[in-house]
Design a protein around this motif. Sequence first.
Motif, PDB file in Angstrom:
ATOM      1  N   TRP A  37     -70.602 -32.684 118.288  1.00  0.00           N
ATOM      2  CA  TRP A  37     -69.667 -33.423 118.911  1.00  0.00           C
ATOM      3  C   TRP A  37     -68.342 -32.724 118.657  1.00  0.00           C
ATOM      4  CZ3 TRP A  37     -71.982 -34.839 114.739  1.00  0.00           C
ATOM      5  CH2 TRP A  37     -71.252 -35.294 113.538  1.00  0.00           C
ATOM      6  N   ARG A  38     -67.303 -32.916 119.826  1.00  0.00           N
ATOM      7  CA  ARG A  38     -66.272 -32.276 119.674  1.00  0.00           C
ATOM      8  C   ARG A  38     -64.938 -33.278 118.943  1.00  0.00           C
ATOM      9  NH1 ARG A  38     -63.938 -27.835 121.818  1.00  0.00           N
ATOM     10  NH2 ARG A  38     -65.706 -27.560 123.206  1.00  0.00           N
ATOM     11  N   THR A  39     -64.329 -33.004 117.991  1.00  0.00           N
ATOM     12  CA  THR A  39     -63.380 -33.849 117.414  1.00  0.00           C
ATOM     13  C   THR A  39     -61.898 -33.510 117.991  1.00  0.00           C
ATOM     14  OG1 THR A  39     -62.918 -32.414 115.451  1.00  0.00           O
ATOM     15  CG2 THR A  39     -64.475 -34.156 115.016  1.00  0.00           C
ATOM     16  N   ASP A  43     -61.330 -35.738 125.159  1.00  0.00           N
ATOM     17  CA  ASP A  43     -62.363 -35.025 125.843  1.00  0.00           C
ATOM     18  C   ASP A  43     -62.235 -34.140 126.938  1.00  0.00           C
ATOM     19  OD1 ASP A  43     -64.273 -36.193 123.861  1.00  0.00           O
ATOM     20  OD2 ASP A  43     -64.728 -38.040 125.484  1.00  0.00           O
ATOM     21  N   GLN A  46     -59.788 -28.748 125.805  1.00  0.00           N
ATOM     22  CA  GLN A  46     -60.676 -28.030 124.917  1.00  0.00           C
ATOM     23  C   GLN A  46     -60.318 -27.932 123.569  1.00  0.00           C
ATOM     24  OE1 GLN A  46     -63.625 -26.875 126.254  1.00  0.00           O
ATOM     25  NE2 GLN A  46     -63.216 -27.751 128.128  1.00  0.00           N
ATOM     26  N   ASP A  49     -62.086 -29.461 116.904  1.00  0.00           N
ATOM     27  CA  ASP A  49     -63.042 -28.700 116.414  1.00  0.00           C
ATOM     28  C   ASP A  49     -64.619 -29.447 116.689  1.00  0.00           C
ATOM     29  OD1 ASP A  49     -61.393 -27.063 114.785  1.00  0.00           O
ATOM     30  OD2 ASP A  49     -61.014 -28.700 113.223  1.00  0.00           O
ATOM     31  N   ILE A  50     -65.620 -28.386 116.571  1.00  0.00           N
ATOM     32  CA  ILE A  50     -66.991 -28.767 116.964  1.00  0.00           C
ATOM     33  C   ILE A  50     -67.536 -28.980 115.417  1.00  0.00           C
ATOM     34  CG2 ILE A  50     -69.009 -28.181 117.931  1.00  0.00           C
ATOM     35  CD1 ILE A  50     -67.476 -26.493 119.786  1.00  0.00           C
TER      36      ILE A  50
END
Length: 106
Positions: A37-39, A43, A46, A49-50
């Motif tokens: 997931w991306r923090t 969303d 871009q 962090d992943i």
Amino acid sequence: AMNRVQLLGRVGQDPIMRQVEGKNPVTIFSLATNEMWRTGDSDVTQGGDISQKTTWHRISVFRPGLRDVTYQYVKKGSRLYVEGKIDYGEYTDKNNVRRQATTIIA
């Protein structure tokens, strides 16, 4: 009632076959599934962090034909789809400590 699980992941170790005296053999291996997931704030952007989390599952195969094919062809690092049911149990380890175990019965 329904008890069903579907997993897609990578095999963590070559399968082993065990047999307790007087019982049918079982093939056992571990399977790793990853969640990413991306923090960040949004969303849409871009930024952020992943993050990744790996969960390990203990897979047991009892069905004779499937058990033998799994033991013969599945290898460490293989990508594998597993379908089965969740089984919760207890066992006593070699230090005589009671432990809980979660297993996927394929």
